[in-house]
Motif scaffolding. Sequence first.
Motif, PDB file in Angstrom:
ATOM      1  N   LEU A  59       0.801  -1.216   0.000  1.00 45.98           N
ATOM      2  CA  LEU A  59       0.000   0.000   0.000  1.00 45.98           C
ATOM      3  C   LEU A  59       0.838   1.273   0.000  1.00 45.98           C
ATOM      4  CD1 LEU A  59      -2.728   1.498   0.284  1.00 45.98           C
ATOM      5  CD2 LEU A  59      -2.542   1.147   2.764  1.00 45.98           C
ATOM      6  N   GLU A  60       1.777   1.361   0.931  1.00 46.13           N
ATOM      7  CA  GLU A  60       2.563   2.590   1.048  1.00 46.13           C
ATOM      8  C   GLU A  60       3.410   2.862  -0.204  1.00 46.13           C
ATOM      9  OE1 GLU A  60       1.056   1.659   4.932  1.00 46.13           O
ATOM     10  OE2 GLU A  60       2.146   0.406   3.491  1.00 46.13           O
ATOM     11  N   GLU A  61       3.917   1.790  -0.810  1.00 46.94           N
ATOM     12  CA  GLU A  61       4.688   1.972  -2.040  1.00 46.94           C
ATOM     13  C   GLU A  61       3.825   2.574  -3.146  1.00 46.94           C
ATOM     14  OE1 GLU A  61       8.072  -1.348  -2.593  1.00 46.94           O
ATOM     15  OE2 GLU A  61       6.067  -2.189  -2.298  1.00 46.94           O
ATOM     16  N   ILE A  62       2.627   2.043  -3.278  1.00 52.19           N
ATOM     17  CA  ILE A  62       1.712   2.520  -4.317  1.00 52.19           C
ATOM     18  C   ILE A  62       1.365   3.988  -4.090  1.00 52.19           C
ATOM     19  CG2 ILE A  62      -0.621   2.272  -5.264  1.00 52.19           C
ATOM     20  CD1 ILE A  62      -0.389  -0.748  -4.550  1.00 52.19           C
ATOM     21  N   VAL A  63       0.991   4.306  -2.864  1.00 51.26           N
ATOM     22  CA  VAL A  63       0.589   5.685  -2.560  1.00 51.26           C
ATOM     23  C   VAL A  63       1.764   6.638  -2.691  1.00 51.26           C
ATOM     24  CG1 VAL A  63      -0.338   7.220  -0.786  1.00 51.26           C
ATOM     25  CG2 VAL A  63      -1.331   4.947  -1.103  1.00 51.26           C
ATOM     26  N   ASP A  64       2.948   6.224  -2.274  1.00 49.76           N
ATOM     27  CA  ASP A  64       4.130   7.079  -2.394  1.00 49.76           C
ATOM     28  C   ASP A  64       4.380   7.466  -3.850  1.00 49.76           C
ATOM     29  OD1 ASP A  64       4.563   7.075   0.306  1.00 49.76           O
ATOM     30  OD2 ASP A  64       6.221   5.626   0.263  1.00 49.76           O
ATOM     31  N   VAL A  65       4.227   6.509  -4.751  1.00 52.18           N
ATOM     32  CA  VAL A  65       4.419   6.791  -6.175  1.00 52.18           C
ATOM     33  C   VAL A  65       3.376   7.787  -6.657  1.00 52.18           C
ATOM     34  CG1 VAL A  65       4.294   5.826  -8.505  1.00 52.18           C
ATOM     35  CG2 VAL A  65       5.546   4.601  -6.727  1.00 52.18           C
ATOM     36  N   MET A  66       2.105   7.564  -6.290  1.00 50.75           N
ATOM     37  CA  MET A  66       1.046   8.461  -6.729  1.00 50.75           C
ATOM     38  C   MET A  66       1.275   9.873  -6.211  1.00 50.75           C
ATOM     39  SD  MET A  66      -2.473   6.200  -6.723  1.00 50.75           S
ATOM     40  CE  MET A  66      -2.435   5.628  -5.017  1.00 50.75           C
ATOM     41  N   VAL A  67       1.639   9.979  -4.950  1.00 54.00           N
ATOM     42  CA  VAL A  67       1.890  11.292  -4.344  1.00 54.00           C
ATOM     43  C   VAL A  67       3.045  11.999  -5.055  1.00 54.00           C
ATOM     44  CG1 VAL A  67       2.703  12.464  -2.257  1.00 54.00           C
ATOM     45  CG2 VAL A  67       0.944  10.693  -2.087  1.00 54.00           C
ATOM     46  N   ASP A  68       4.124  11.271  -5.263  1.00 57.07           N
ATOM     47  CA  ASP A  68       5.301  11.855  -5.915  1.00 57.07           C
ATOM     48  C   ASP A  68       4.961  12.377  -7.306  1.00 57.07           C
ATOM     49  OD1 ASP A  68       8.371  12.121  -6.178  1.00 57.07           O
ATOM     50  OD2 ASP A  68       7.811  10.918  -7.924  1.00 57.07           O
ATOM     51  N   ARG A  69       4.226  11.586  -8.089  1.00 58.96           N
ATOM     52  CA  ARG A  69       3.933  11.982  -9.469  1.00 58.96           C
ATOM     53  C   ARG A  69       2.925  13.124  -9.523  1.00 58.96           C
ATOM     54  NH1 ARG A  69       7.330   8.476  -8.933  1.00 58.96           N
ATOM     55  NH2 ARG A  69       7.865   6.916 -10.520  1.00 58.96           N
ATOM     56  N   VAL A  70       1.939  13.113  -8.667  1.00 66.31           N
ATOM     57  CA  VAL A  70       0.956  14.200  -8.654  1.00 66.31           C
ATOM     58  C   VAL A  70       1.626  15.511  -8.262  1.00 66.31           C
ATOM     59  CG1 VAL A  70      -1.080  15.119  -7.474  1.00 66.31           C
ATOM     60  CG2 VAL A  70      -1.077  12.767  -8.261  1.00 66.31           C
ATOM     61  N   LYS A  71       2.467  15.456  -7.257  1.00 63.53           N
ATOM     62  CA  LYS A  71       3.159  16.673  -6.814  1.00 63.53           C
ATOM     63  C   LYS A  71       4.164  17.176  -7.851  1.00 63.53           C
ATOM     64  CE  LYS A  71       2.484  16.205  -1.853  1.00 63.53           C
ATOM     65  NZ  LYS A  71       3.095  16.153  -0.506  1.00 63.53           N
ATOM     66  N   ALA A  72       4.540  16.301  -8.776  1.00 65.19           N
ATOM     67  CA  ALA A  72       5.415  16.704  -9.883  1.00 65.19           C
ATOM     68  C   ALA A  72       4.606  17.252 -11.055  1.00 65.19           C
ATOM     69  CB  ALA A  72       6.263  15.522 -10.332  1.00 65.19           C
ATOM     70  N   GLY A  73       3.292  17.371 -10.856  1.00 61.15           N
ATOM     71  CA  GLY A  73       2.434  17.941 -11.894  1.00 61.15           C
ATOM     72  C   GLY A  73       1.921  16.945 -12.912  1.00 61.15           C
ATOM     73  N   LYS A  74       2.041  15.663 -12.622  1.00 56.95           N
ATOM     74  CA  LYS A  74       1.593  14.624 -13.549  1.00 56.95           C
ATOM     75  C   LYS A  74       0.112  14.268 -13.323  1.00 56.95           C
ATOM     76  CE  LYS A  74       5.836  13.878 -15.127  1.00 56.95           C
ATOM     77  NZ  LYS A  74       6.231  14.145 -16.523  1.00 56.95           N
ATOM     78  N   MET A  75      -0.546  13.852 -14.400  1.00 58.64           N
ATOM     79  CA  MET A  75      -1.902  13.303 -14.303  1.00 58.64           C
ATOM     80  C   MET A  75      -1.784  11.812 -14.024  1.00 58.64           C
ATOM     81  SD  MET A  75      -4.915  13.213 -17.176  1.00 58.64           S
ATOM     82  CE  MET A  75      -6.444  12.302 -16.895  1.00 58.64           C
ATOM     83  N   VAL A  76      -2.325  11.378 -12.896  1.00 58.89           N
ATOM     84  CA  VAL A  76      -2.150   9.996 -12.442  1.00 58.89           C
ATOM     85  C   VAL A  76      -3.478   9.243 -12.466  1.00 58.89           C
ATOM     86  CG1 VAL A  76      -1.443   8.526 -10.518  1.00 58.89           C
ATOM     87  CG2 VAL A  76      -0.207  10.649 -10.978  1.00 58.89           C
ATOM     88  N   ALA A  77      -3.448   8.047 -13.046  1.00 61.41           N
ATOM     89  CA  ALA A  77      -4.621   7.176 -13.071  1.00 61.41           C
ATOM     90  C   ALA A  77      -4.284   5.861 -12.389  1.00 61.41           C
ATOM     91  CB  ALA A  77      -5.066   6.916 -14.508  1.00 61.41           C
ATOM     92  N   ARG A  78      -5.086   5.508 -11.414  1.00 58.25           N
ATOM     93  CA  ARG A  78      -4.954   4.213 -10.725  1.00 58.25           C
ATOM     94  C   ARG A  78      -6.040   3.309 -11.286  1.00 58.25           C
ATOM     95  NH1 ARG A  78      -3.336  -0.152  -8.893  1.00 58.25           N
ATOM     96  NH2 ARG A  78      -3.496  -0.736  -6.696  1.00 58.25           N
ATOM     97  N   ILE A  79      -5.647   2.254 -11.999  1.00 56.44           N
ATOM     98  CA  ILE A  79      -6.601   1.395 -12.702  1.00 56.44           C
ATOM     99  C   ILE A  79      -6.893   0.147 -11.876  1.00 56.44           C
ATOM    100  CG2 ILE A  79      -7.148   0.269 -14.879  1.00 56.44           C
ATOM    101  CD1 ILE A  79      -6.588   3.261 -15.160  1.00 56.44           C
ATOM    102  N   HIS A  80      -8.152  -0.024 -11.526  1.00 51.67           N
ATOM    103  CA  HIS A  80      -8.589  -1.171 -10.733  1.00 51.67           C
ATOM    104  C   HIS A  80      -9.437  -2.108 -11.589  1.00 51.67           C
ATOM    105  CE1 HIS A  80      -7.570  -0.361  -6.438  1.00 51.67           C
ATOM    106  NE2 HIS A  80      -7.454   0.866  -6.880  1.00 51.67           N
ATOM    107  N   THR A  81      -9.423  -3.383 -11.258  1.00 55.70           N
ATOM    108  CA  THR A  81     -10.271  -4.342 -11.954  1.00 55.70           C
ATOM    109  C   THR A  81     -11.733  -4.151 -11.556  1.00 55.70           C
ATOM    110  OG1 THR A  81     -10.603  -6.697 -12.421  1.00 55.70           O
ATOM    111  CG2 THR A  81     -10.040  -6.124 -10.174  1.00 55.70           C
ATOM    112  N   GLY A  82     -12.639  -4.488 -12.462  1.00 50.15           N
ATOM    113  CA  GLY A  82     -14.072  -4.416 -12.165  1.00 50.15           C
ATOM    114  C   GLY A  82     -14.508  -3.016 -11.820  1.00 50.15           C
ATOM    115  N   ASP A  83     -15.273  -2.897 -10.737  1.00 46.74           N
ATOM    116  CA  ASP A  83     -15.675  -1.591 -10.219  1.00 46.74           C
ATOM    117  C   ASP A  83     -14.915  -1.346  -8.921  1.00 46.74           C
ATOM    118  OD1 ASP A  83     -18.033   0.650 -10.302  1.00 46.74           O
ATOM    119  OD2 ASP A  83     -17.511   0.094  -8.254  1.00 46.74           O
ATOM    120  N   PRO A  84     -14.307  -0.183  -8.759  1.00 50.30           N
ATOM    121  CA  PRO A  84     -13.493   0.069  -7.566  1.00 50.30           C
ATOM    122  C   PRO A  84     -14.259  -0.026  -6.255  1.00 50.30           C
ATOM    123  CG  PRO A  84     -13.049   1.711  -9.261  1.00 50.30           C
ATOM    124  CD  PRO A  84     -14.242   0.930  -9.714  1.00 50.30           C
ATOM    125  N   ALA A  85     -15.575   0.151  -6.293  1.00 53.61           N
ATOM    126  CA  ALA A  85     -16.359   0.148  -5.062  1.00 53.61           C
ATOM    127  C   ALA A  85     -16.509  -1.243  -4.455  1.00 53.61           C
ATOM    128  CB  ALA A  85     -17.750   0.746  -5.310  1.00 53.61           C
TER     129      ALA A  85
END
Length: 258
Positions: A59-85
């Motif tokens: 979990l922390e690895e995934i979130v760390d990457v997302m945080v780093d890329r968003v703060k660098a001004g990148k558009m980030v998409a986390r793709i989940h199988t099925g419906d995320p809910a």
Amino acid sequence: MKIYIVGAGPGDPDLITVKGLNILQTADVILYTDSLVNEELIAKAKPDAEVLKTAGMHLEEIVDVMVDRVKAGKMVARIHTGDPAMYGAIMEQIVLLKKEDIGYEVIPGVSSVFASAAAIGAELTIPDLTQTLILTRAEGRTPVPEFEKLRDLASHHCTIALFLSATLTKKIVKELQTAGWKDDTPVAVIQRATWPDQKIVRTTLMNLDDDMRKNGIRKHAMILAGWALDPNIHDKDEYRSKLYDASFTHGFRKGVKP
């Protein structure tokens, strides 16, 4: 600043939503569950996108990457199988993202439960037979809350869809029998719904465990149980809705008495 949490659908790359596909094709960074999401779908990303597999990440690895890329001004998409809910484990990601003041937008996807129903041509809520669908999982290594035990949910005798339960069929049979389900209750098992190697097994409650074992199904399977799954239901003319009943009046049509 925000990330996009996108439901990829059950497997067929054409079953992602139009909005989800637009985000996938626009994102600078894509993180996806490579053990579940179709590679053909991910191949639709723009050529210069950074694509990261997350099956081997915690979990922390995934979130760390997302945080780093968003703060660098990148558009980030986390793709989940099925419906995320549904069993998407998105809330724990959101909690950590909020601590970093990063927002999110969830794009729904086609859940495996509905892809499975479509694969066998089933309606899960049939008038005068069942009007309720319970989405749940059998209790294994991951516990369920005390008031959500399968035998208690099954006491309603409606349609039940079981996620993440392919290795727990002995328990499923016992719990449903305890709730008063008949041994001949129809069950449909759909493994890898909408994938090229999709497998469908039609069985009954009594034979569920044996048929799962004979077919080697131990994961990636949706178990649908209840009389709405009767394979002969399409030959019966007794279950009709009021919606299309000629004698039923509603806001768009005046009923005509026979």
